[in-house]
Write an enzyme that holds these catalytic residues in place. Sequence first.
Site, PDB file in Angstrom:
ATOM      1  N   MET A  49      -5.433  -7.121   9.004  1.00 38.73           N
ATOM      2  CA  MET A  49      -4.820  -6.291  10.050  1.00 38.73           C
ATOM      3  C   MET A  49      -5.736  -5.094  10.344  1.00 38.73           C
ATOM      4  O   MET A  49      -6.829  -5.008   9.806  1.00 38.73           O
ATOM      5  CB  MET A  49      -3.425  -5.866   9.617  1.00 38.73           C
ATOM      6  CG  MET A  49      -2.452  -7.030   9.696  1.00 38.73           C
ATOM      7  SD  MET A  49      -0.812  -6.582   9.221  1.00 38.73           S
ATOM      8  CE  MET A  49      -0.951  -6.423   7.470  1.00 38.73           C
ATOM      9  N   ASP A  62       8.736 -43.655  -4.183  1.00 37.02           N
ATOM     10  CA  ASP A  62       9.588 -44.606  -3.469  1.00 37.02           C
ATOM     11  C   ASP A  62      10.913 -43.978  -3.064  1.00 37.02           C
ATOM     12  O   ASP A  62      11.446 -44.285  -2.000  1.00 37.02           O
ATOM     13  CB  ASP A  62       9.828 -45.852  -4.335  1.00 37.02           C
ATOM     14  CG  ASP A  62       8.718 -46.874  -4.135  1.00 37.02           C
ATOM     15  OD1 ASP A  62       8.395 -47.157  -2.967  1.00 37.02           O
ATOM     16  OD2 ASP A  62       8.167 -47.369  -5.129  1.00 37.02           O
ATOM     17  N   GLY A  87      11.227 -42.328  -9.765  1.00 36.28           N
ATOM     18  CA  GLY A  87      10.043 -42.715  -8.994  1.00 36.28           C
ATOM     19  C   GLY A  87      10.177 -42.046  -7.636  1.00 36.28           C
ATOM     20  O   GLY A  87      10.660 -42.641  -6.671  1.00 36.28           O
ATOM     21  N   THR A  88       9.752 -40.812  -7.573  1.00 30.84           N
ATOM     22  CA  THR A  88      10.026 -40.034  -6.365  1.00 30.84           C
ATOM     23  C   THR A  88       9.154 -40.439  -5.186  1.00 30.84           C
ATOM     24  O   THR A  88       9.423 -40.045  -4.055  1.00 30.84           O
ATOM     25  CB  THR A  88       9.873 -38.525  -6.651  1.00 30.84           C
ATOM     26  OG1 THR A  88       8.713 -38.347  -7.437  1.00 30.84           O
ATOM     27  CG2 THR A  88      11.092 -37.982  -7.363  1.00 30.84           C
ATOM     28  N   ARG A 148      -3.708  -1.247  -5.961  1.00 32.16           N
ATOM     29  CA  ARG A 148      -2.831  -2.429  -5.897  1.00 32.16           C
ATOM     30  C   ARG A 148      -3.272  -3.402  -6.982  1.00 32.16           C
ATOM     31  O   ARG A 148      -4.397  -3.310  -7.480  1.00 32.16           O
ATOM     32  CB  ARG A 148      -2.938  -3.093  -4.524  1.00 32.16           C
ATOM     33  CG  ARG A 148      -4.332  -3.562  -4.217  1.00 32.16           C
ATOM     34  CD  ARG A 148      -4.478  -4.091  -2.811  1.00 32.16           C
ATOM     35  NE  ARG A 148      -5.897  -4.208  -2.511  1.00 32.16           N
ATOM     36  CZ  ARG A 148      -6.402  -4.453  -1.319  1.00 32.16           C
ATOM     37  NH1 ARG A 148      -5.607  -4.588  -0.289  1.00 32.16           N
ATOM     38  NH2 ARG A 148      -7.689  -4.568  -1.125  1.00 32.16           N
ATOM     39  N   GLY A 151      -8.052  -7.116   4.947  1.00 38.63           N
ATOM     40  CA  GLY A 151      -8.856  -7.182   6.155  1.00 38.63           C
ATOM     41  C   GLY A 151      -8.210  -7.933   7.304  1.00 38.63           C
ATOM     42  O   GLY A 151      -8.830  -8.122   8.339  1.00 38.63           O
ATOM     43  N   SER A 157      13.639 -42.822 -15.214  1.00 36.54           N
ATOM     44  CA  SER A 157      12.455 -42.095 -14.763  1.00 36.54           C
ATOM     45  C   SER A 157      12.457 -42.138 -13.235  1.00 36.54           C
ATOM     46  O   SER A 157      12.494 -43.216 -12.643  1.00 36.54           O
ATOM     47  CB  SER A 157      11.187 -42.760 -15.308  1.00 36.54           C
ATOM     48  OG  SER A 157      10.068 -42.101 -14.782  1.00 36.54           O
ATOM     49  N   LYS A 192       0.832  -1.200   0.000  1.00 31.95           N
ATOM     50  CA  LYS A 192       0.000   0.000   0.000  1.00 31.95           C
ATOM     51  C   LYS A 192       0.872   1.258   0.000  1.00 31.95           C
ATOM     52  O   LYS A 192       0.662   2.173  -0.799  1.00 31.95           O
ATOM     53  CB  LYS A 192      -0.911   0.005   1.236  1.00 31.95           C
ATOM     54  CG  LYS A 192      -1.871   1.170   1.221  1.00 31.95           C
ATOM     55  CD  LYS A 192      -2.728   1.229   2.469  1.00 31.95           C
ATOM     56  CE  LYS A 192      -3.542  -0.011   2.645  1.00 31.95           C
ATOM     57  NZ  LYS A 192      -4.844   0.190   3.234  1.00 31.95           N
ATOM     58  N   ARG A 224      -3.233   3.073   8.875  1.00 29.80           N
ATOM     59  CA  ARG A 224      -3.560   1.769   8.266  1.00 29.80           C
ATOM     60  C   ARG A 224      -2.331   0.898   8.121  1.00 29.80           C
ATOM     61  O   ARG A 224      -1.211   1.395   8.036  1.00 29.80           O
ATOM     62  CB  ARG A 224      -4.116   1.960   6.858  1.00 29.80           C
ATOM     63  CG  ARG A 224      -5.361   2.774   6.758  1.00 29.80           C
ATOM     64  CD  ARG A 224      -5.658   2.985   5.277  1.00 29.80           C
ATOM     65  NE  ARG A 224      -6.548   4.108   5.066  1.00 29.80           N
ATOM     66  CZ  ARG A 224      -7.840   3.985   4.824  1.00 29.80           C
ATOM     67  NH1 ARG A 224      -8.389   2.812   4.740  1.00 29.80           N
ATOM     68  NH2 ARG A 224      -8.584   5.058   4.660  1.00 29.80           N
ATOM     69  N   CYS A 267       8.199 -39.655 -12.729  1.00 28.49           N
ATOM     70  CA  CYS A 267       6.832 -40.169 -12.803  1.00 28.49           C
ATOM     71  C   CYS A 267       6.197 -40.330 -11.426  1.00 28.49           C
ATOM     72  O   CYS A 267       5.078 -40.794 -11.306  1.00 28.49           O
ATOM     73  CB  CYS A 267       6.778 -41.469 -13.579  1.00 28.49           C
ATOM     74  SG  CYS A 267       7.698 -42.791 -12.800  1.00 28.49           S
ATOM     75  N   HIS A 314     -14.943  -8.354   2.441  1.00 27.54           N
ATOM     76  CA  HIS A 314     -13.779  -9.203   2.713  1.00 27.54           C
ATOM     77  C   HIS A 314     -13.939 -10.619   2.208  1.00 27.54           C
ATOM     78  O   HIS A 314     -13.043 -11.172   1.593  1.00 27.54           O
ATOM     79  CB  HIS A 314     -13.519  -9.252   4.219  1.00 27.54           C
ATOM     80  CG  HIS A 314     -12.885  -8.014   4.711  1.00 27.54           C
ATOM     81  ND1 HIS A 314     -13.226  -7.423   5.891  1.00 27.54           N
ATOM     82  CD2 HIS A 314     -11.928  -7.254   4.159  1.00 27.54           C
ATOM     83  CE1 HIS A 314     -12.506  -6.338   6.039  1.00 27.54           C
ATOM     84  NE2 HIS A 314     -11.714  -6.209   5.015  1.00 27.54           N
ATOM     85  N   TYR A 358      11.439 -34.459 -19.219  1.00 34.71           N
ATOM     86  CA  TYR A 358       9.981 -34.386 -19.093  1.00 34.71           C
ATOM     87  C   TYR A 358       9.539 -34.635 -17.660  1.00 34.71           C
ATOM     88  O   TYR A 358      10.303 -35.153 -16.834  1.00 34.71           O
ATOM     89  CB  TYR A 358       9.297 -35.402 -20.026  1.00 34.71           C
ATOM     90  CG  TYR A 358       9.498 -36.844 -19.624  1.00 34.71           C
ATOM     91  CD1 TYR A 358       8.627 -37.462 -18.718  1.00 34.71           C
ATOM     92  CD2 TYR A 358      10.555 -37.591 -20.138  1.00 34.71           C
ATOM     93  CE1 TYR A 358       8.814 -38.780 -18.333  1.00 34.71           C
ATOM     94  CE2 TYR A 358      10.742 -38.909 -19.758  1.00 34.71           C
ATOM     95  CZ  TYR A 358       9.876 -39.501 -18.854  1.00 34.71           C
ATOM     96  OH  TYR A 358      10.059 -40.806 -18.470  1.00 34.71           O
TER      97      TYR A 358
HETATM   98  C1  PEP Z   1       7.255 -43.995  -7.539  1.00 34.06           C
HETATM   99  O1  PEP Z   1       7.724 -44.745  -6.689  1.00 34.06           O
HETATM  100  O2  PEP Z   1       7.471 -42.763  -7.539  1.00 34.06           O
HETATM  101  C2  PEP Z   1       6.405 -44.511  -8.608  1.00 34.06           C
HETATM  102  C3  PEP Z   1       5.973 -43.735  -9.574  1.00 34.06           C
HETATM  103  O3  PEP Z   1       6.011 -45.797  -8.508  1.00 34.06           O
HETATM  104  P1  PEP Z   1       4.818 -46.298  -7.557  1.00 34.06           P
HETATM  105  O4  PEP Z   1       4.143 -45.107  -7.043  1.00 34.06           O
HETATM  106  O5  PEP Z   1       3.949 -47.128  -8.419  1.00 34.06           O
HETATM  107  O6  PEP Z   1       5.570 -47.069  -6.542  1.00 34.06           O
HETATM  108 MG    MG Z   2       7.678 -46.880  -7.068  1.00 30.55          MG
END
Ligand code: PEP
Ligand code: MG
Length: 931
Positions: free
Chosen positions: A128, A820, A817-818, A384, A126, A815, A44, A117, A882, A502, A902
């Site tokens: 504060m 696990d 596998g986040t 703003r 709104g 790929s 402000k 203000r 993935c 608000h 990707y």
């Molecule tokens: C993973 O582990 O990130 C994965 C994509 O495999 P899943 O979830 O099937 O274990």
């Molecule tokens: Mg997995």
Amino acid sequence: MAKKQSKGSSRVSKGNSKQNKYVYSFGGGKADGRADMKNLLGGKGANLAEMAGHKNLRLPVPPGFTITTEVCVYFLANQRKYPAPLKEQVNGAMRKIEQIMGKKFGDAENPLLVSVRSGARKSMPGMMETVLNVGLTEKTIQGLIKKTGNPRFVYDAYRRLITMYSDVVMEKAAGIEPKDGKGIRARLEEILHELKKNKGIKNDSDISTEDLKILCARYKERIKEILKKEFPDTAQEQLWGGIGAVFSSWNGKRAFSYRRIEGIPDEWGTAVNVQSMAFGNMGNNSCTGVAFTRNPGNGENQFYGEYLVNAQGEDVVAGIRTPAPINEYSQSDHNKDLPTLSQLNPKVYKQLEEIRYRLEQHCKDMQDLEFTVEEGVLFMLQCRSGKRNGPAAVRMAMDMLKEKLIGKEDVVQRVTPSQLDELLHPIIDPKEEVKAKLLGKGLPAGPGGATGQIVFTTEDAVSWHKQGKQVILVREETNPEDVEGMRAAEAILTARGGMTSHAALVARGWGKCCIVGCSEMEIDLPKKQMHAGGLTLKEGDWITLNGTKGKFYHYRLTMIDAAQENKLFHDFLKICDSIRSLKIRTNADTPEDAAKARVFGAEGIGLFRTEHMFYGKHSEEPLFKLRKMILSKDSSERRRALADLFPHVKKDIKATLDAMHGYPVTIRLLDPPLHEFVPHHQDQQQELANSLGIALEELEKRAATLRESNPMMGHRGVRLGITYPEVTEMQVRAIFEAAVELTKEGKNIFPEVMIPVICSVNELKDQAELTQKVYREVCLKYNVKGIPHLFGTMIEVPRAALTADEIALEAEFFSFGTNDLTQMGFGFSRDDIGGFLPDYLQKGILPEDPFQSIDLKGIGQLISIAVTKGRSVKKDLKIGICGEHGGDPASIDFCHKVGMNYVSCSPYRVPIARLAAAQATLNSPIKKWKK
Ligand code: PEP
Ligand code: MG
């Protein structure tokens, strides 16, 4: 406004240095600050400075000054003390206001009144506190009456000051918890209501001067009685009380909750803006209002706003009276009988329209404006970047591109991933809506549809939501205190308030469905009931809202998707596509999901989980055959069962490859531990035993050998393919045969065979040999020279990440596998983290759920190492993600930075990923990896 954030010149280290600048003046065509000083002056303050002082603007801003956010931080850290030079700087700045206005603060003859203000870096509507009319005392009242010749106005202003000041400064900032929850403001309002009732008055504006005078005296007595303190009667005391209270409100309950929800850091602090009052309550030639340079509800390039005659700003935002439209465009069923500002005062309206144009040209974004007209003279109180919902954000960005106000890159930055998500939100199925029982109408404050069970308090909204219920928060009027309930609710419905109240602002900012000002609805809070459309509805009853039309209906109605037909949405995403370097794939296991993801712009499948054909629709037969395979005694029995299963697997893979033809499809071989598929019911076990020609006891024995203590770290993923090579062979054969057959039909098919859960290159070598063997057999069978494909692996075990240079020699792609990788990296069970995560988050041990957003420090490091090591031996190694994180914007930003090719996410996240990937490219325009 301007993009770069200047750090500002002031530092509060010792708090006593003379050269520190804590106060920035604005007004009279000049300003010490600028729009790019938001960190120091708050949004402000910085924008007031820009409006007042920038050579292209120099708008009619009442003069004032901003005390920096650094003072707030100092004040809160030092037992509410100020840095030593502050007082002198404030006095100096006040003198400047006095000069410009020709009035004097605290003067008996010609008094100056100011507003105090808040104003944080990011707008917190709104959340504060504000105190208006500061400087009115027994002494100055007489001077102001003489000056204005309008005692009614003066006593009305005094009444407002007493109410606000006692609430904000004497109670809240003093940390007084009111008895039985009823604060001083409510107590004073009781006196007001009593007086109005006794006199048979409906509107505040009908209270006589004499009565206002009596009210002020009673208010002060009541304050003394309850808070045990006199209402301060010097301008200076009021000023410093106000400043301290606004700084303290940074740590107030509402502000605190809002910051948690919006992710605003506690260390920022708020600035305080002290500004000469402009009075919208000086009679019928005065008014106050809020306007948006474009419609924040749908994005149309139309001036949109509301105003109240003879009122102060707080009346508009508090949503107590239903405001009038500023022009014909802003009319609705509710306010169409009230005169527009363009009719009431065409000159002022024209001036406001001109300011609208100049501000948009200057700021290059939709602005939210607050203005006041004091006896026919227009003043700008605030400007703003306006909050908007998703559909409006997309529309404005695309329109501004056409108008050449902004470029393609700005377009991409103007829409947040969560705003885009709103476009993917449901609307009421029109077929059901025409037949539904209409309960009432209000103002369409937040579009889209929502259905849920009615609750009447914030506490109920929060607790019902925690129990997994969908709720609609129904309130009498909009109140920033409700912020947590509003967050928990699917939608908000109020009986009073306007589009700029608000609730409307906050809901719009969050993209929530919201209807306000349903004046025909009656709420009976003690009974937790409401009356609408001739019905009485109780807590827990279902209703459905159409926030786009402002209508609400009885019962739960079906919701459908809105985005697919929206051309602007697709055009916007095409712009994102022209900027991003990451490809976007989808995680899909069925032809239907694949087709849906293609509509949303997926460029292939990043994860096809084969096991899904054994769950859900039409899975009985393949599942039975899979079970036979699992419970086979030896390899020959297993091969027979696999041969039986093969046609199902091939058919399933073929259908999805076909649905995604023209794009790559990563097919992951069977991953879960086999015992997951063993039937638990005795009749199913018996049927299986019969089919295998064995006794039930024998089947139970075989099943028992599959049981594991730690299945997620047990016999799963590649380990199955190592022990049962025939399982890998069957699947790979199905993939290659399906691919050849589709290719022969003229389709472009690119399967990618993916091996899960590896921890060593030797596992991959083993599976690569099997795959090659089957590949040659299929080529021979179909008499083809080759089948385009890739062979690769998931990186989801920390050891795999750390030995990625060895693994990359055997893999054509990685790929991540986040899911696990996070599970094994943290040692947190991905299925049970819910049991302790809330404690971890609440105690700040983890900043967020690592299964939702990649933990950059730890898991991110593993990914980084794997990418670097992998590419050190194979420059063009294709790399993607993935795990669930592939649809999370912050994780996508990381995937871009680390150099992935990707990301892959669920079909509904694909549009969000396209946007997040484009924003990631703009945020770090690093070398594009070969796609
Ligand atoms: C993973 O582990 O990130 C994965 C994509 O495999 P899943 O979830 O099937 O274990
Ligand atoms: Mg997995």
